[in-house]
Design an enzyme around this catalytic site. Structure first.
Site, PDB file in Angstrom:
ATOM      1  N   ARG A 283       0.825  -1.207   0.000  1.00  0.00           N
ATOM      2  CA  ARG A 283       0.000   0.000   0.000  1.00  0.00           C
ATOM      3  C   ARG A 283       0.859   1.258   0.000  1.00  0.00           C
ATOM      4  NH1 ARG A 283      -3.399  -1.154   3.868  1.00  0.00           N
ATOM      5  NH2 ARG A 283      -5.117  -1.788   2.529  1.00  0.00           N
ATOM      6  N   ALA A 284       1.975   1.227   0.726  1.00  0.00           N
ATOM      7  CA  ALA A 284       2.842   2.404   0.788  1.00  0.00           C
ATOM      8  C   ALA A 284       3.378   2.766  -0.592  1.00  0.00           C
ATOM      9  CB  ALA A 284       3.997   2.151   1.754  1.00  0.00           C
TER      10      ALA A 284
END
Length: 685
Positions: A283-284
């Site tokens: 997600r980052a």
């Protein structure tokens, strides 16, 4: 719920906000590219977090919506699965300003995602769905003040909808989904408790705000606020042109977004940067890439550059670096620069497998081209290592409690462990949590009560049918269908778990000051604090040493603050055990007035010795026993952790526990793993 669409009272202009550059940039980038996933604003009280967020909605462009559609469908691209039906291509529409929908902390799941209209379901026999705040926020801004105080399952629902752009409703016999694309903004004061790292990760960007220390800037903040309060309309009119320019820039950046190029070099830089900071999952990487593209569009650039990646990483990565619940979500510039330097080496195109690579072991001798070993250190040209990312412990507090004898800082704590569950007896009605039994809105149904349910989920159907069945003939029933009256309805009483106020009372005197013993005690307290964090408790910390007791931490939901205070604890001096118990009693009495439903659990860590008398009498041990009896008389649930060690043990902690009506456990018995191992060994024997 408040909206900007129909409001006539001016809001503080976005352009008039002084300072908070990172916050303003994060909000603007999310407005340009809502798929980023929202913004979490962390900061102390009184830093204008809410003012800035509310001002943002005025910058967003107006939308046209299908007339009479409760879900705000776009007439140019209506939702084919809209619960209000498929809208025709030429459906009537009307303009609507971007809404700011506020989700109150006390909101229920029904208020958030909607629910079945219970009244119509029972009286008319129709399945009517009442939309919630997610539907109202579609194509607008959903603002959650004090999001850290919102129940975890509601935060999960919020973040799921924000990530997918749709809300799915599967409850009360209703199965539907509707569009819910909104800009999510949450604010929180860390002093009032933290969000779990899993929930932090779901927010796209995080910004830390603080009041300015510059006098000129503070003066300007006061001047503008007073001017706004004196003449809101006139003040807003003076900044209207600047806000209109920002709104036009947001619209232009949105239109430019699809044409911004993300080169493979920068994509590799993003991946290398996230790998260097060891963030969990992917997600980052995705959020950083989207934010970098949005920043390039905001600048008016045609492609993403290293500076865009740097800005995106500064906003997207800090809260994703937490390895422990007590770590601060932060990212200092030095660590970011060093990581970018390392990432630059990997940002080029991938190596050609057919081209000799001087860095590959099979292309050159392992000792380098000259046989002198690889370059190393700052003079050897090697990339500098990442800075130590573990948060440093604060320096010990040089002040000490009044008393005699030398004082020492707390020794390094022993390795924390998974603590066994300590509970308050009985059934409470406090805030939802994970510690003691309580009557809650979620949980298993234990019985029915003759109260009218406020939600469909609270209806105890079997009990309702049984209450109505004996009266069917008298009510004139001749065919199928049950004839119900309001007084037939039964409420389902549910039992779940609550969070408690866990007050730690720690003996920091000389009798406990053996370095090895105090290290074990501090490790036990850290383990219990971690357990309190996970179970959503409030915590407080009282220590006693020298001539009296000290409230190190008033009851708070911020367990990391308790950890920081514990690390500043000093040891040494005599043992005023009775004073520590009396101080704890006063703290609990005050908290009972503030929050009467939250039940306390007092955890006393002591070896039972007492050397300082109090006003209760002249004998230290007798005074301590009287103080324990007073706590028992108040109905305070207590656990005594016996910290006595060595070959000769007096067993005084057990005497104290008997008077307090409390169980007594040793430090070793606080470990859930050790207790489980002992039980298994006993069963095997």
């Amino acid at each position: 719920m408040s909206t900007l669409g129909g409001s006539t009272r001016p809001l503080f202009p976005f352009s008039a906000v002084v300072g908070h550059d990172d916050l303003r940039l994060a909000l603007l980038l999310t407005a340009v590219h809502p798929v980023i996933g929202g913004v979490l604003v962390r900061g102390e009280k009184g830093t204008a977090k809410s003012t800035v967020v509310r001002a943002l909605a005025a910058l967003l462009p107006s939308r046209r919506t299908v007339l009479d559609c409760r879900f705000g469908c776009d007439p140019a691209d209506p939702d084919p699965d809209c619960p209000d039906g498929q809208h025709p291509a030429e459906a009537a529409s009307a303009p609507r300003g971007s809404r700011l929908i506020e989700l109150p902390v006390g909101a229920t799941e029904d208020r958030l995602i909607g629910s079945l209209d219970l009244e119509r379901a029972l009286s008319e026999g129709v399945r009517a769905y009442q939309p919630g705040l997610l539907a109202a926020a579609h194509r607008g801004v959903l603002y959650v003040d004090e999001v850290n105080l919102l129940h975890d399952h509601l935060v999960d629902l919020l973040l799921d909808a924000a990530a997918m752009g749709r809300a799915h409703v599967e409850r009360d016999g209703v199965s539907l989904s509707h569009a819910a694309s909104f800009l999510l903004v949450g604010t929180m004061n860390p002093e009032e408790g933290e969000l779990r790292p899993q929930l932090l990760d779901r927010f796209g960007l995080t910004v830390q705000v603080a009041a300015a220390r510059d006098v000129d800037q503070r003066v300007e903040v006061i001047r503008r606020r007073l001017a706004f309060e004196a003449d809101p309309a006139g003040f807003a009119a003076g900044w209207r042109a600047a806000d209109a320019e920002l709104a036009a820039r947001i619209l232009a950046a949105r239109q430019r977004l699809a044409t911004v190029l993300l080169p493979d070099t920068e994509l590799r830089r993003i991946a290398a940067l996230c790998a260097a900071f060891e963030v969990d999952g992917m997600r980052a990487d995705l959020v950083t890439a989207r934010t970098a593209v949005a920043h390039a569009a905001w600048r008016g650039a045609r492609e993403v550059t290293e500076e865009d990646v740097r800005v995106a990483a500064r906003l997207a990565l800090p809260h994703r670096r937490r390895r422990d619940p007590f770590d601060e979500p932060e990212l200092d510039d030095k660590a970011l620069d060093e990581a970018l330097n390392q990432a630059a080496e990997q940002a080029g195109p991938p190596p050609d497998p057919d081209r000799p690579d001087p860095d590959r072991p099979d292309s050159q001798p392992p000792d380098g081209p000259d046989g002198d070993g690889p370059p190393d250190g700052p003079d050897g040209g090697g990339a500098p290592p990442l800075a130590d990312q573990t948060s440093a412990q604060p320096p010990p507090d040089r002040g000490s409690a009044s008393g005699d004898g030398p004082t020492r800082p707390l020794p390094a704590p022993a390795q924390p462990f998974r603590a066994r569950l300590l509970t308050v007896p009985g059934i409470g009605e406090g805030a939802p949590g994970r510690r003691s039994r309580a009557r809650t809105e979620q949980g298993r149904v234990v019985r029915a009560a003759p109260d009218n349910p406020h939600r469909v989920a609270d209806l105890h159907l079997p009990a309702t049918v049984l209450a109505a069945a004996p009266h069917q003939r008298a009510r004139g029933r001749t065919g199928p269908g049950l004839r119900l009256r309001r007084d037939d309805l039964r409420h389902a009483v549910r039992e779940g778990r609550e969070g408690n106020l866990v007050l730690f009372v720690v003996d920091a005197s000389g009798s406990m000051a053996a370095r090895r013993r105090m290290a074990a005690v501090s490790g036990a307290v850290l383990s219990l604090l971690r357990d309190a964090y996970q179970r959503r408790d409030k915590v407080g910390l009282v220590s006693f040493r020298g001539a009296g007791a000290e409230l190190l931490l008033p009851p708070t939901s911020s367990v990391p603050t308790a950890v920081a205070r514990l690390r500043r604890l000093r040891t040494g001096g005599r043992t005023p055990l009775a004073d520590g118990l009396l101080r704890a009693r006063r703290v609990l009495a005050a908290e009972r007035l503030r929050d009467p439903k939250r039940r306390p659990l007092l955890v006393l860590l002591t070896d039972g010795r007492a050397t300082v008398p109090t006003r209760l009498g002249n004998h230290p041990v007798a005074d301590a026993l009287r103080a324990a009896a007073l706590l028992a008389g108040d109905g305070v649930a207590t656990v005594v952790v016996d910290c006595e060690s060595g070959p000769v043990r007096l067993g005084m902690a057990a005497q104290l526990a008997a008077v307090a009506g409390a169980p007594v456990v040793t430090v070793a018995e606080l470990s859930a793993e050790q207790v489980t191992g002992v039980v298994r060994a006993a069963r095997a024997a």
